[in-house]
Design an enzyme around this catalytic site. Structure first.
Site, PDB file in Angstrom:
ATOM      1  N   GLY A   1       0.807  -1.215   0.000  1.00 47.53           N
ATOM      2  CA  GLY A   1       0.000   0.000   0.000  1.00 47.53           C
ATOM      3  C   GLY A   1       0.839   1.263   0.000  1.00 47.53           C
ATOM      4  O   GLY A   1       0.525   2.235  -0.701  1.00 47.53           O
TER       5      GLY A   1
ATOM      6  N   ASN B   1      -8.345   3.804   8.359  1.00 51.85           N
ATOM      7  CA  ASN B   1      -7.745   2.654   9.048  1.00 51.85           C
ATOM      8  C   ASN B   1      -7.820   2.750  10.562  1.00 51.85           C
ATOM      9  O   ASN B   1      -7.666   1.755  11.245  1.00 51.85           O
ATOM     10  CB  ASN B   1      -6.290   2.469   8.602  1.00 51.85           C
ATOM     11  CG  ASN B   1      -5.513   3.764   8.620  1.00 51.85           C
ATOM     12  OD1 ASN B   1      -5.863   4.721   7.943  1.00 51.85           O
ATOM     13  ND2 ASN B   1      -4.462   3.803   9.409  1.00 51.85           N
TER      14      ASN B   1
ATOM     15  N   GLN C   1      -7.340  -0.118   3.372  1.00 54.24           N
ATOM     16  CA  GLN C   1      -8.109  -0.667   4.496  1.00 54.24           C
ATOM     17  C   GLN C   1      -9.457  -1.228   4.033  1.00 54.24           C
ATOM     18  O   GLN C   1      -9.982  -2.144   4.656  1.00 54.24           O
ATOM     19  CB  GLN C   1      -8.323   0.438   5.541  1.00 54.24           C
ATOM     20  CG  GLN C   1      -8.708  -0.042   6.917  1.00 54.24           C
ATOM     21  CD  GLN C   1      -7.677  -0.937   7.585  1.00 54.24           C
ATOM     22  OE1 GLN C   1      -8.029  -1.976   8.133  1.00 54.24           O
ATOM     23  NE2 GLN C   1      -6.404  -0.573   7.536  1.00 54.24           N
TER      24      GLN C   1
ATOM     25  N   SER D   1      -3.546  -3.470  -0.814  1.00 53.67           N
ATOM     26  CA  SER D   1      -2.450  -4.246  -0.242  1.00 53.67           C
ATOM     27  C   SER D   1      -2.963  -5.613   0.201  1.00 53.67           C
ATOM     28  O   SER D   1      -4.061  -5.721   0.743  1.00 53.67           O
ATOM     29  CB  SER D   1      -1.868  -3.478   0.946  1.00 53.67           C
ATOM     30  OG  SER D   1      -0.734  -4.152   1.451  1.00 53.67           O
TER      31      SER D   1
ATOM     32  N   HIS E   1      -1.867  -7.776   2.561  1.00 60.02           N
ATOM     33  CA  HIS E   1      -1.839  -8.260   3.943  1.00 60.02           C
ATOM     34  C   HIS E   1      -2.985  -7.747   4.809  1.00 60.02           C
ATOM     35  O   HIS E   1      -3.111  -8.133   5.966  1.00 60.02           O
ATOM     36  CB  HIS E   1      -0.477  -7.966   4.603  1.00 60.02           C
ATOM     37  CG  HIS E   1      -0.228  -6.532   4.975  1.00 60.02           C
ATOM     38  ND1 HIS E   1      -0.388  -6.078   6.254  1.00 60.02           N
ATOM     39  CD2 HIS E   1       0.166  -5.465   4.251  1.00 60.02           C
ATOM     40  CE1 HIS E   1      -0.078  -4.782   6.303  1.00 60.02           C
ATOM     41  NE2 HIS E   1       0.260  -4.393   5.090  1.00 60.02           N
TER      42      HIS E   1
ATOM     43  N   CYS F   1       2.643   5.173  16.883  1.00 59.65           N
ATOM     44  CA  CYS F   1       3.715   4.961  17.842  1.00 59.65           C
ATOM     45  C   CYS F   1       5.027   5.450  17.252  1.00 59.65           C
ATOM     46  O   CYS F   1       5.564   4.847  16.348  1.00 59.65           O
ATOM     47  CB  CYS F   1       3.815   3.490  18.203  1.00 59.65           C
ATOM     48  SG  CYS F   1       4.864   3.200  19.626  1.00 59.65           S
TER      49      CYS F   1
HETATM   50  C1  LIG Z   1      -1.966  -0.437   5.936  1.00 58.30           C
HETATM   51  C2  LIG Z   1      -2.308   0.794   5.190  1.00 58.30           C
HETATM   52  C3  LIG Z   1      -1.391   1.364   4.277  1.00 58.30           C
HETATM   53  C4  LIG Z   1       0.008   0.799   4.086  1.00 58.30           C
HETATM   54  O1  LIG Z   1      -0.021  -0.417   3.397  1.00 58.30           O
HETATM   55  P1  LIG Z   1       1.289  -1.345   3.414  1.00 58.30           P
HETATM   56  O2  LIG Z   1       0.957  -2.483   2.523  1.00 58.30           O
HETATM   57  O3  LIG Z   1       1.483  -1.778   4.842  1.00 58.30           O
HETATM   58  O4  LIG Z   1       2.419  -0.533   2.907  1.00 58.30           O
HETATM   59  C5  LIG Z   1      -1.777   2.483   3.575  1.00 58.30           C
HETATM   60  N1  LIG Z   1      -3.000   3.019   3.742  1.00 58.30           N
HETATM   61  C6  LIG Z   1      -3.909   2.501   4.596  1.00 58.30           C
HETATM   62  C7  LIG Z   1      -5.245   3.127   4.699  1.00 58.30           C
HETATM   63  C8  LIG Z   1      -3.601   1.371   5.341  1.00 58.30           C
HETATM   64  O5  LIG Z   1      -4.504   0.869   6.184  1.00 58.30           O
END
Ligand SMILES: *Cc1c(COP(=O)(O)O)cnc(C)c1O
Length: 393
Positions: free
Chosen positions: A75, A156, A184, A204, A206, A329
């Site tokens: 992401g 998120n 998200q 993304s 994960h 954090c």
């Molecule tokens: C987790 C997240 C990201 C970052 O994605 P990664 O794959 O961890 O780099 C960006 N934007 C939002 C809204 C997210 O929840």
């Protein structure tokens, strides 16, 4: 193989467990089918086919064409690419104004700061107190030199779902590029990029039970975005580097299943979430829910007035419960969340906010255990802080 330990994982907005089906689909591409998809020999044909199949699944899931899906490392990369590329396109036409929101992920906000250093002007819209960005505020912020509107699909931290379609229509009407960070939201709600007028969208793996380290950027055909990583001709010549075949295959499998099971999972999560939230709000006094009614089905973000998130999280951790602050954090100290302060929470309330995000693998027993522990922990912290105050500290 599958170790769950004695842990209650309530941080699915941070990342999720890679589901077994995705892991199983990935494994052969590490050990047996490791050919480089760009090679000409037969051994490269299967990895190449697998990537094409994953690309098709992901494209279908958002109403796009496979040629509009570009694999990235996740992401953050997708967000960085979308913003810097749109900025560069704008600059060529002398347009150096970007509209975004105060509640975006840092992948967006920090890229905006980078662009500001390079002479761009960034308008950061404030949402209402539920975290909702009004389409009217987006339209009102448009200037003749606006080159990009970037508004996330769902937040998120507080789970608020943004009116992406309405904003997309406004962007289209004014001929401005529209990007949405759907990291998200993707896999948890349905988004059709054509219906919503989306020109670029980040996702993304994960966050939907796929592997970490792989994502995609959707780029609508016709948007003349420059290459992000220069090198070989991978990803239609726009994002060089030997493909992460296992990751891409795992992403495809996870997305295929996430969309097939979306309604079922949303229902399961909503039930678990509402059970836990109901207990928190009725059994723990002085507790406020942050965010809107219209939120992701797995999200709880609550402020426990008179307590502090840092202590709550440490004590939850000692009980085997993984949760998160409504806070970023930074170097060990909890800064109040930019999202919570943007929706008008005081610094103190923001520092007392905890995010609990459930997953379809959680159980009702886990919700009850978490509610029981939270009740004890919050009461204990409030007692301790009360004692500190009355002893004049
Ligand atoms: C987790 C997240 C990201 C970052 O994605 P990664 O794959 O961890 O780099 C960006 N934007 C939002 C809204 C997210 O929840």
């Amino acid at each position: 193989m599958e170790q769950r330990h004695n842990r209650i994982y309530l941080d699915h907005a941070a990342t999720t467990r890679t589901r077994q089906e995705a892991v199983s689909a990935m494994l052969p591409y590490f050990t047996e089918l490791y050919g480089n998809p760009s090679s000409v020999y037969e051994f490269a044909a299967e990895p190449k086919r697998a990537i094409a199949a994953a690309r098709k699944i992901l494209a279908d899931s958002i109403g796009a064409a496979p040629s509009e899906i570009y694999f990235t490392s996740g992401g953050s990369e997708s967000d960085n690419w979308a913003l810097t590329a749109a900025a560069e396109l704008g600059e060529k036409e002398g347009k150096k104004h970007i509209i975004t929101t105060a509640i975006e992920h840092h992948a967006i906000l920090n890229t905006c700061s980078y662009l500001e250093e390079r002479g761009f002007d960034v308008t950061c819209l404030r949402p209402d107190e539920q975290g909702c960005v009004s389409p009217e505020s987006v339209e009102a912020a448009i200037r003749p030199d606006t080159c990009l509107i970037s508004v996330m699909a769902a937040n998120n931290e507080i789970g608020t779902i943004e009116p992406v379609r309405e904003i997309g229509m406004i962007a289209r009407k004014h001929g401005i590029l529209f990007h949405t960070d759907a990291v998200q939201a993707y896999g948890h709600m349905r988004i059709d990029v054509k219906e919503c007028g989306i020109d670029m969208m980040s996702a993304s793996a994960h966050k939907l039970n796929g592997p970490r380290g792989v994502g995609f950027l959707y780029i609508r055909r016709g948007v003349r975005v420059r290459s992000y990583i220069r090198g070989g001709a991978q990803e239609h010549g726009r994002r060089a580097g030997t493909e992460n075949t296992p990751g891409i295959v795992g992403f495809g499998k996870a997305a295929e299943l996430a969309f097939a099971e979306l309604d079922e999972h949303a229902e399961t999560e909503r039930k678990l979430r509402d059970h836990l939230l109901g207990r928190i709000l009725t059994e723990i006094p002085d507790t406020v829910l942050n965010g809107a009614e219209s939120r992701l089905s797995n999200n709880i973000n609550v402020t426990f007035r008179g307590a502090d998130a840092e202590s709550i999280l440490i004590m939850l951790d000692m009980q085997g419960i993984c949760a998160s602050g409504g806070s970023a954090c930074a170097s060990g100290s909890l800064d109040p969340s930019h999202v919570l302060t943007a929706i008008g929470r005081s610094e103190e309330d923001a520092r007392a906010a905890v995010r609990l995000t459930v997953g379809y693998e959680n159980t009702e027993e886990e919700m009850d255990y978490a509610a029981d522990r939270l009740k004890e922990i919050v009461a204990r912290i409030r007692r301790m802080r009360g004692a500190e105050h009355s002893s004049g500290r």
